[in-house]
Design a protein around this motif. Structure first.
Motif, PDB file in Angstrom:
ATOM      1  N   THR A 183       0.830  -1.203   0.000  1.00 52.01           N
ATOM      2  CA  THR A 183       0.000   0.000   0.000  1.00 52.01           C
ATOM      3  C   THR A 183       0.864   1.253   0.000  1.00 52.01           C
ATOM      4  N   GLN A 216      -8.436  -0.133  -0.843  1.00 48.14           N
ATOM      5  CA  GLN A 216      -8.595  -1.367  -0.085  1.00 48.14           C
ATOM      6  C   GLN A 216      -9.913  -1.316   0.704  1.00 48.14           C
ATOM      7  N   ASP A 273      -5.905  -1.198  -4.854  1.00 40.91           N
ATOM      8  CA  ASP A 273      -5.330  -1.787  -3.651  1.00 40.91           C
ATOM      9  C   ASP A 273      -6.291  -2.817  -3.073  1.00 40.91           C
ATOM     10  N   GLU A 274      -6.060  -4.074  -3.355  1.00 38.99           N
ATOM     11  CA  GLU A 274      -6.929  -5.157  -2.886  1.00 38.99           C
ATOM     12  C   GLU A 274      -8.397  -4.772  -2.990  1.00 38.99           C
TER      13      GLU A 274
HETATM   14 MG   LIG Z   1      -2.246  -2.704   2.111  1.00 38.38          MG
END
Ligand SMILES: [Mg+2]
Ligand SMILES: Nc1ncnc2c1ncn2[C@@H]1O[C@H](COP(=O)(O)OP(=O)(O)OP(=O)(O)O)[C@@H](O)[C@H]1O
Lengths: 275, 275
Positions: free
Chosen positions: A51, A87, A163-164
């Motif tokens: 990240t 995320q 991000d994810e």
């Molecule tokens: Mg992360």
């Protein structure tokens, strides 16, 4: 293309966070180049600095060391040339699906008619037709994440940083979202940098898979994924393809070496260094 | 599953029959405690056979209220107080909300000022009366100063709380969509903090109303505080008590009919949406 400058170039990046107990090294030195139209995925153990790298590319944090370029120009802060899908959820709860997806276009001052056309097309593309006027709390987690993806896509950035994005989504929905994303990328030919914990996800989506070491992470391996049918990526053919499965195993081995190493210190090592 | 259905079914059956009978009683449920207070008041008056110069009976107060009301005196005093309250609320919101944003937008500043704000909250608006009178004399300015001070602190504090509670990702996402600071203020901070701001406003109105009555008692020049303090000079117990009843009644009316609906509306509209 024609051998032009890379979309994204990360040169000698290294980052430290200031914490109460002194600086925390989030990453080792990272060098990375992403070409136009490339879909690059990044896997690595929790807390290894994925990240952090993405945030630096997005311009949210200033690198402690090294330089980052987008289209050959140094990154000095966030900008609409680099869209981000987070995320955790980051669509605005007080805006309807339609208004969330069109937000970037509103900001860019796109004419309402043009904006509505683009938004309508994306709503179709991510399968949210009929939910245009719903608020995020009326949607499922997967639908919300699709709104987030569509919002970023609608703004038409050069590069999309994810991000994810599907981490919080149930397994079945995730498969669908991954297929949708693969299709979306194939049709729009975007440059994507995609972080994930899922090895299969990384191989399924990526043209190139990067593997990071544990914190402070650096890129320890890079695996190219040959893609024979660029338009029609689906999980059935992916799982049936022995070559893809071999690549998955290779990446998994690389990741597990790191996981194994972190197991000793525990994941807590990413927060407080073990004594 | 079976537990849920059995638990859900009976309450369905009962209220439909019962609520029709109970609905008119709901009003009673609110009025009844008031009636009991009046009854106790009456009982005290009778039991100790208190002189009219010590405590007026509810009937005497009602008569005095009618007399004062007929001559337009009550309306005049009440209007003065309500106008002051309205002006003070407006000015406080205009000062407090932007200030709260300015402070809340920066975590360091918000932390640094936390103690100071608490300190100021500790010094009630009424405690400023001596200074205000020295500075502005026995004037409306003095009253306004005290009430605005009382209102503005909770508004600032709650605006800060509202701003601080907004997920950082909302802001980062908008930055990546190319939003300016002003745009982020307008599209993220304002709607995100709104429910909290309204809560602050409602709290402030409660404190402010009390401060206003106190200020009117000292400053005079109209208002319900002036009415009851003036009546004291001639020991007009009934007048004093009429004023007190009216002070409480107006507070309920303003709070329940004006401020609370706004709060409920914003909480329903934004508050739930934030979840
Ligand atoms: Mg992360
Ligand atoms: N704001 C911060 N202040 C201090 N340390 C931080 C901060 N953000 C991250 N870190 C630390 O930097 C390291 C890398 O964090 P980062 O969020 O990049 O990890 P990650 O690879 O994304 O992990 P995950 O897969 O769990 O999301 C971690 O050890 C983390 O504790």
């Amino acid at each position: 293309m024609s051998g032009a400058v890379d979309k994204i170039e990360v040169a000698g990046f290294r980052h430290f966070f200031q914490s109460e107990s002194g600086p925390v090294q989030a990453t080792s030195i990272i060098d990375l180049r992403i070409q136009a139209g490339e879909f690059v995925t990044l896997v690595g153990p929790s807390g290894c600095g994925k990240t952090t790298l993405l945030k630096a590319i997005a311009g949210f944090i200033k690198p402690s060391e090294g330089r980052i370029f987008c289209n050959g120009r140094p990154v000095t802060g966030p900008g609409r040339d680099r869209g981000v899908v987070f995320q955790e959820l980051a669509i605005l709860p007080w805006r309807t699906v339609r208004r969330n997806i069109g937000h970037g276009l509103d900001i860019a001052g796109t004419k309402p008619a043009e904006r509505d056309r683009i938004v309508a097309r994306l709503i179709d593309l991510v399968g949210l037709r009929g939910f245009e006027d719903r608020y995020p709390h009326e949607l499922s987690g997967g639908m919300r994440q699709r709104v987030a993806v569509a919002r970023t896509w609608a703004a038409d950035p050069d590069v999309i940083l994810m991000d994810e994005p599907f981490a919080a989504v149930d397994a079945m929905t995730r498969l669908t979202l991954q297929e949708e994303l693969a299709r979306l990328c194939a049709t729009t030919n975007k440059t994507v940098f995609f972080i994930t914990h899922g090895v299969e996800e990384a191989v399924f989506l990526g043209d190139r898979v990067l593997v990071m070491t544990r914190r402070p992470g650096r890129i320890k391996a890079e695996i190219a994924v040959p893609r024979r049918t660029p338009g029609g990526r689906d999980w059935e053919s992916f799982t049936a393809d022995p070559e893809m499965q071999a690549i998955c195993e290779q990446v998994l081995r690389l990741v597990r070496e790191e996981r194994g190493a972190t197991l000793v210190a525990g994941d807590g090592a990413s927060v407080v260094p073990a004594a | 599953m079976s537990i849920a259905t059995t638990a859900n079914a009976p309450p369905q059956a009962f209220p439909s029959a019962l609520s029709a009978v109970l609905r008119p009683l709901k009003g009673l449920r609110i009025v009844l405690p008031f009636a009991m207070v009046v009854a106790i008041w009456w009982a005290i008056k009778w039991h100790w056979a208190l002189d009219d110069r010590v405590l007026a009976s509810p009937a005497q107060v009602a008569i005095a209220a009618l007399q004062l009301g007929n001559r337009g005196i009550l309306a005049d005093y009440a209007a003065t107080s309500l106008r002051m309250m309205g002006i003070a609320a407006l000015i406080s919101a205009l000062i407090g909300v932007p200030l709260g944003f300015a402070i809340g937008a920066n975590r360091v500043v918000a932390r640094a000022l936390e103690g100071t704000l608490r300190f100021l909250q500790g010094i009630s608006g009424v405690a400023w009366l001596p200074l205000a009178i020295i500075w502005f004399g026995f004037s409306d300015t003095t009253k306004l100063t005290v009430v605005i001070y009382t209102l503005v602190v909770p508004i600032i504090v709650n605006t800060i709380v509202g701003v601080r509670a907004i997920p950082e990702n909302y802001v980062l996402a908008l930055q990546s969509l190319g939003a300016s600071r002003l745009r982020i203020m307008w599209d993220v901070y304002l709607p995100g903090a709104l429910p909290s701001i309204v809560v602050g406003l409602r709290l402030g109105m409660g404190y402010g109303w009390r401060a206003l009555i106190a200020a009117e008692m000292l400053v005079r020049r109209g208002g319900l505080g002036d009415l009851i303090f003036g009546a004291r000079t001639f020991s007009q117990i009934d007048r004093i008590m009429v004023g007190m009843v009216l002070i409480g009644t107006l507070y309920i009316i303003v709070d329940r009919l004006l401020v609370q609906p706004i709060e409920t509306m914003t909480l329903a509209r934004w508050g739930v949406l934030r979840k």
